[in-house]
Design an enzyme around this catalytic site. Structure first.
Site, PDB file in Angstrom:
ATOM      1  N   PHE A 138      72.313  15.016  61.498  1.00  0.00           N
ATOM      2  CA  PHE A 138      70.994  14.720  60.934  1.00  0.00           C
ATOM      3  C   PHE A 138      70.818  15.593  59.701  1.00  0.00           C
ATOM      4  O   PHE A 138      70.817  16.813  59.792  1.00  0.00           O
ATOM      5  CB  PHE A 138      69.837  14.981  61.914  1.00  0.00           C
ATOM      6  CG  PHE A 138      68.507  14.637  61.294  1.00  0.00           C
ATOM      7  CD1 PHE A 138      68.030  13.337  61.301  1.00  0.00           C
ATOM      8  CD2 PHE A 138      67.754  15.604  60.638  1.00  0.00           C
ATOM      9  CE1 PHE A 138      66.829  13.001  60.680  1.00  0.00           C
ATOM     10  CE2 PHE A 138      66.550  15.276  60.008  1.00  0.00           C
ATOM     11  CZ  PHE A 138      66.089  13.977  60.036  1.00  0.00           C
ATOM     12  N   ASP A 223      74.602  22.943  56.446  1.00  0.00           N
ATOM     13  CA  ASP A 223      73.189  22.580  56.513  1.00  0.00           C
ATOM     14  C   ASP A 223      72.543  23.467  57.577  1.00  0.00           C
ATOM     15  O   ASP A 223      72.659  23.207  58.772  1.00  0.00           O
ATOM     16  CB  ASP A 223      73.021  21.097  56.854  1.00  0.00           C
ATOM     17  CG  ASP A 223      71.542  20.685  56.904  1.00  0.00           C
ATOM     18  OD1 ASP A 223      70.672  21.579  56.912  1.00  0.00           O
ATOM     19  OD2 ASP A 223      71.270  19.465  56.949  1.00  0.00           O
ATOM     20  N   LYS A 252      62.852  24.035  56.034  1.00  0.00           N
ATOM     21  CA  LYS A 252      61.987  24.298  57.190  1.00  0.00           C
ATOM     22  C   LYS A 252      61.358  25.700  57.154  1.00  0.00           C
ATOM     23  O   LYS A 252      60.416  25.905  56.419  1.00  0.00           O
ATOM     24  CB  LYS A 252      62.754  24.021  58.483  1.00  0.00           C
ATOM     25  CG  LYS A 252      63.047  22.509  58.637  1.00  0.00           C
ATOM     26  CD  LYS A 252      63.313  22.046  60.048  1.00  0.00           C
ATOM     27  CE  LYS A 252      63.219  20.537  60.131  1.00  0.00           C
ATOM     28  NZ  LYS A 252      64.502  19.828  60.159  1.00  0.00           N
TER      29      LYS A 252
HETATM   30  C1  PLP Z   1      64.916  18.726  59.315  1.00  0.00           C
HETATM   31  C2  PLP Z   1      66.291  18.709  58.816  1.00  0.00           C
HETATM   32  C3  PLP Z   1      66.606  18.125  57.569  1.00  0.00           C
HETATM   33  C4  PLP Z   1      65.582  17.393  56.733  1.00  0.00           C
HETATM   34  O1  PLP Z   1      64.523  18.214  56.337  1.00  0.00           O
HETATM   35  P1  PLP Z   1      63.176  17.523  55.773  1.00  0.00           P
HETATM   36  O2  PLP Z   1      62.361  18.688  55.293  1.00  0.00           O
HETATM   37  O3  PLP Z   1      62.539  16.821  56.939  1.00  0.00           O
HETATM   38  O4  PLP Z   1      63.561  16.581  54.709  1.00  0.00           O
HETATM   39  C5  PLP Z   1      67.909  18.187  57.143  1.00  0.00           C
HETATM   40  N1  PLP Z   1      68.867  18.786  57.875  1.00  0.00           N
HETATM   41  C6  PLP Z   1      68.602  19.359  59.064  1.00  0.00           C
HETATM   42  C7  PLP Z   1      69.705  20.017  59.826  1.00  0.00           C
HETATM   43  C8  PLP Z   1      67.316  19.313  59.588  1.00  0.00           C
HETATM   44  O5  PLP Z   1      67.058  19.839  60.785  1.00  0.00           O
END
Ligand code: PLP
Length: 400
Positions: A138, A223, A252
Site C-alpha cells: 500500500f 516507504d 503521516k
Molecule cells: C498511508 C500510507 C501512504 C499514503 O499516505 P497518504 O497521506 O494517505 O497519501 C503511503 N504509504 C504507506 C506505507 C502508508 O501507510
C-alpha cells in the site's frame, strides 16, 4: 442543528465507511464523542497521531507559526524550510529533503526521482525504466500508485494503468533479485507492510534487498510513511533491521496530526537530478507545516519515544498472546504496532471493531478479518490494560 452524520451521508462522497463514532474532542491517547463517551484511540490516524492528539509541543509550534506566516509558496524563501530540512536530514542521517504534503505525493516524488536518476545517472534508455514493488503493498491512491496495487478495491476500474512496475512476493529476496534487469532503477518497499496487516518480513530480508540493490546499482526506497517515526520501536523500521535505504519516504506522523506533511529524504547526489521546474507543490514545505515538522523532529531527537515503543512490544505480547484462546488466529507485533487476525468464524474485522468501539476502544479493520492496533506512542501501561481488557470483552461477545 441538522445531524452532521446525515449531512455527511447526503452531501459527502461515500469513499469511506466510518465506524459509528462521532469524535468531538481529543487529548493525548483519548478522544471524546459528541455523546460524551470516551475512547482509547488505538488507530491514531493510521499512525499520523504517533504523538497523540494535540501534543502540547506541537500545538505550541503551530500556534506560534499561525501568528507569523502560514503560506509563502516556494516562489519565495521563508525562515522555517531551511531549519526543517536540515533537522529532518540529520534525524535520518541523510543530506537532502524534498517536502510534499500527502504520503501519496511523496511516493510519487520518489518514483519520479528514481526514474530521473535512472535516465540521467544510471543511463537507462529513455522511457524504459522499471521499478520493483512487492505484492500486498500500500503506497497511496494516485493513478500510478494504484496501477501496481494488488488490492482489487483500490485498483479496479481506474485504468488505463501506469506501466513500468513489476510486483514480486513480499519477503522473498530471491524473487526480488530475479525481477531486476538493466532497466530497473529502484525497489520500492515497505519495511513492514502496514495496511496489509502489520506484515513483518522474514529476518534478513531487508538486508538482502539492500545488498541486491547495491550490487545491481538500483535505488532502495523505503516507504516509511506508516512504519517510520517511532511506530516500529525505532526511528525507522529499516534501521531496526540494520538497513539504510537510499531514500526514505515519510508522511503521516511527520505532520504531528496537525498538518499534512510528507517528505523524501535521500542523498544529495540522488536528489540533485531534480532541478528548478522539474517537480514541485504549491503547499509543499509551507511555513506552518515546516514549523510543525521541526517540532516533530525535536520530539524524536532524544529517542525515548522510539525506546518506549520498543519496550511496549514484549508488554503487548504478554497481554495479547493469551487472546489466541479467544478467537485470535494470527498475531504480529512490531514495536507499538499490532496486526491481529480474527478467526473468520467469529466475524469480520469490522464486526470486532464495532464491538471494540462499544467497549471504548477505537481500531480499524484493514481487510477481511484483520485489524490493526497502533495507539499513540505516548500511551501508558494503564491504557494498554484498558485495551487488553476491552479487546477480551469484545472477543467474548463475538464468541457468544
Ligand atoms: C498511508 C500510507 C501512504 C499514503 O499516505 P497518504 O497521506 O494517505 O497519501 C503511503 N504509504 C504507506 C506505507 C502508508 O501507510
Amino acid at each position: 442543528m441538522t445531524d452532521p452524520i446525515a449531512l455527511e451521508d447526503q452531501y459527502g462522497a461515500h469513499n469511506y465507511h466510518p465506524l459509528p463514532v462521532t469524535i468531538a474532542t481529543a487529548e493525548g491517547a483519548w478522544v471524546t464523542g459528541t455523546d460524551g463517551r470516551r475512547y482509547l484511540d488505538c488507530l491514531a490516524g493510521y499512525s499520523a497521531l504517533n504523538f497523540g492528539h494535540r501534543h502540547p509541543a506541537l500545538i505550541a509550534a503551530a500556534t506560534e507559526q499561525l501568528g507569523r506566516v502560514t503560506l509563502t509558496s516556494r516562489a519565495f524563501h521563508h525562515d522555517q524550510l531551511g531549519p526543517f530540512v536540515a533537522e529532518l536530514a540529520a534525524l535520518a542521517g541523510k543530506d537532502a529533503v524534498l517536502p510534499m504534503n500527502s504520503g501519496a505525493e511523496a511516493v510519487e516524488t520518489a518514483l519520479k526521482l528514481a526514474r530521473r536518476w535512472g535516465y540521467l545517472v544510471k543511463g537507462v534508455a529513455d522511457g524504459e525504466a522499471t521499478i520493483i514493488v512487492a505484492d500486498g503493498n500500500f503506497h497511496g491512491r494516485t493513478i500510478s500508485i494504484i496501477s501496481f496495487s494488488g488490492d482489487a478495491e483500490a485498483h479496479d476500474n481506474y485504468g488505463p494503468y501506469t506501466p513500468g512496475f513489476r510486483s514480486v512476493p513480499y519477503g522473498d529476496a530471491a524473487a526480488l533479485a530475479a525481477a531486476i534487469d538493466d532497466t530497473t532503477v529502484a525497489v520500492l518497499i515497505e519495511p513492514v507492510q502496514g495496511e496489509a496487516g502489520v506484515v513483518v518480513p522474514p529476518e534478513g530480508y531487508l538486508a538482502a534487498v539492500r545488498a541486491t540493490c547495491t550490487e545491481r546499482n538500483v535505488l532502495m526506497i523505503a516507504d516509511e510513511i506508516q512504519s517510520g517515526l517511532g511506530r516500529a520501536g525505532a526511528t525507522f523500521a529499516s534501521g531496526r533491521a540494520g538497513v539504510v535505504p537510499d531514500a526514505y519516504i515519510l508522511g503521516k506522523a511527520l505532520g504531528g496530526g496537525i498538518m499534512p506533511l510528507s517528505a523524501v529524504v535521500t542523498d544529495r547526489a540522488i536528489m540533485d537530478v531534480i532541478t528548478p521546474g522539474t517537480h514541485g507543490s504549491t503547499f509543499g514545505g509551507n511555513p506552518l507545516a515546516a514549523a510543525v515538522g521541526r517540532a516533530v523532529v525535536k520530539l524524536l531527537e532524544p529517542g525515548d519515544l522510539q525506546a518506549a515503543a520498543l519496550a511496549f512490544e514484549p508488554e503487548l505480547r504478554d497481554r495479547l498472546e493469551p487472546l489466541r484462546n479467544h478467537g485470535v488466529d494470527g498475531l504480529r507485533i512490531h514495536g507499538l504496532w499490532v496486526g491481529l487476525d480474527l478467526d473468520p468464524a467469529l466475524g469480520t474485522g469490522r464486526a470486532l471493531c464495532e464491538k471494540l468501539a462499544d467497549n471504548g476502544v477505537l481500531a480499524k479493520d484493514t481487510h477481511g478479518s484483520t485489524i490493526r492496533l497502533s495507539p499513540p506512542l505516548i500511551v501508558t501501561p494503564d491504557d494498554l490494560d484498558h485495551l487488553t481488557d476491552r479487546l477480551t470483552r469484545a472477543l467474548k461477545s463475538l464468541a457468544r
